[in-house]
Write a protein that holds these residues in place. Sequence first.
Motif, PDB file in Angstrom:
ATOM      1  N   GLY A 100       0.809  -1.322   0.050  1.00 24.80           N
ATOM      2  CA  GLY A 100      -0.214  -0.084   0.096  1.00 24.80           C
ATOM      3  C   GLY A 100       0.948   1.332  -0.022  1.00 24.80           C
ATOM      4  N   GLU A 101       0.250   2.309   0.297  1.00 28.43           N
ATOM      5  CA  GLU A 101       0.878   3.554   0.176  1.00 28.43           C
ATOM      6  C   GLU A 101       1.583   4.082   1.594  1.00 28.43           C
ATOM      7  N   PRO A 103       1.167   4.687   6.030  1.00 28.27           N
ATOM      8  CA  PRO A 103      -0.029   4.641   7.289  1.00 28.27           C
ATOM      9  C   PRO A 103      -1.108   5.744   7.386  1.00 28.27           C
ATOM     10  N   GLY A 104      -2.373   5.486   7.675  1.00 28.41           N
ATOM     11  CA  GLY A 104      -3.043   6.760   8.011  1.00 28.41           C
ATOM     12  C   GLY A 104      -3.165   6.803   9.548  1.00 28.41           C
ATOM     13  N   GLU A 107      -3.608   3.508  11.219  1.00 31.42           N
ATOM     14  CA  GLU A 107      -2.471   2.773  11.401  1.00 31.42           C
ATOM     15  C   GLU A 107      -1.305   3.231  12.208  1.00 31.42           C
ATOM     16  N   PRO A 113      -0.505  -1.864   9.456  1.00 29.96           N
ATOM     17  CA  PRO A 113      -0.949  -1.416   8.185  1.00 29.96           C
ATOM     18  C   PRO A 113      -2.317  -1.774   8.029  1.00 29.96           C
ATOM     19  N   PHE A 114      -3.186  -1.091   7.217  1.00 26.98           N
ATOM     20  CA  PHE A 114      -4.527  -1.263   6.871  1.00 26.98           C
ATOM     21  C   PHE A 114      -5.510  -1.776   7.835  1.00 26.98           C
ATOM     22  N   HIS A 214      -6.904   1.061  -4.867  1.00 25.42           N
ATOM     23  CA  HIS A 214      -6.763   1.278  -3.614  1.00 25.42           C
ATOM     24  C   HIS A 214      -8.177   0.692  -2.960  1.00 25.42           C
TER      25      HIS A 214
HETATM   26  N1  URA Z   1      -3.762   3.064   3.364  1.00 22.37           N
HETATM   27  C1  URA Z   1      -2.735   2.676   2.790  1.00 22.37           C
HETATM   28  O1  URA Z   1      -2.150   2.594   1.655  1.00 22.37           O
HETATM   29  N2  URA Z   1      -1.828   1.963   3.878  1.00 22.37           N
HETATM   30  C2  URA Z   1      -2.263   1.561   5.141  1.00 22.37           C
HETATM   31  O2  URA Z   1      -1.805   1.151   5.751  1.00 22.37           O
HETATM   32  C3  URA Z   1      -3.661   2.411   5.277  1.00 22.37           C
HETATM   33  C4  URA Z   1      -4.293   3.072   4.446  1.00 22.37           C
END
Ligand code: URA
Length: 242
Positions: A100-101, A103-104, A107, A113-114, A214
Amino acid sequence: MNALQRRYLERLGIAVWESRRATGRVAERPDPVVAEAAAPGGAAEAADASAPSRDGGDAAAAWDALREEVLACTRCALHRGRKQAVFGVGRRDAALMIVGEAPGAEEDQRGEPFVGRAGQLLNAMLRAIGFAREEVFIANVLKCRPPRNRDPSAEEAAACADYLERQIALVRPRAMLAVGRISAQWLLQTDTPVGRLRGRLHRYGDVPLVVTYHPAYLLRAPAEKAKSWQDLCMVRSLAAGE
Ligand code: URA
């Protein structure tokens, strides 16, 4: 497609169309990847970051060193605003790796993550192709949360890149799934939009790579889930060595 997969697809809001050919090929056969993870110790080890990996001690030491480095990282300014770095989670010998991209907020709070709404959808997407979250390895391009969830800068991604590269080298997945623009464009070193990258096979080094939308985007644009399902089916086959 089995009943469980059908239920997940329905939960994802995807209309299920099944060719007779696909039904014959996939439905009755246990997925080798899932079968492996379901073996004694498999699922339990999956969630345990200290579980032995397939290369034994050396790889375990490399994982530990990498994790420590990431958690203490000060390579870019993002470390000043983070609650914690988010290393990644899952099986160290996963057949499938998700990238993924960044942490938000959730996270960053939880160190995984996620785990927010997008994460719930990602879990459902994985389930739909027969993977429990614990059976794959999930990581991000950036290990620290950018303020207000802005896009990572090129400098931040470059500073962090080596962590992801080392994770990929340690996991040695059979296939990778890049979710979203930032991950896909970073891994493929391109500025081609996701809509044109998805739906076909790429490579990261010698690892087959599939790009998809995403999950946060899919929450906003559920009509695109059907395309994402095609990408998921492609990566499932690659991860199963088909
Ligand atoms: N979006 C992401 O790309 N990664 C994360 O860990 C959470 C949201």
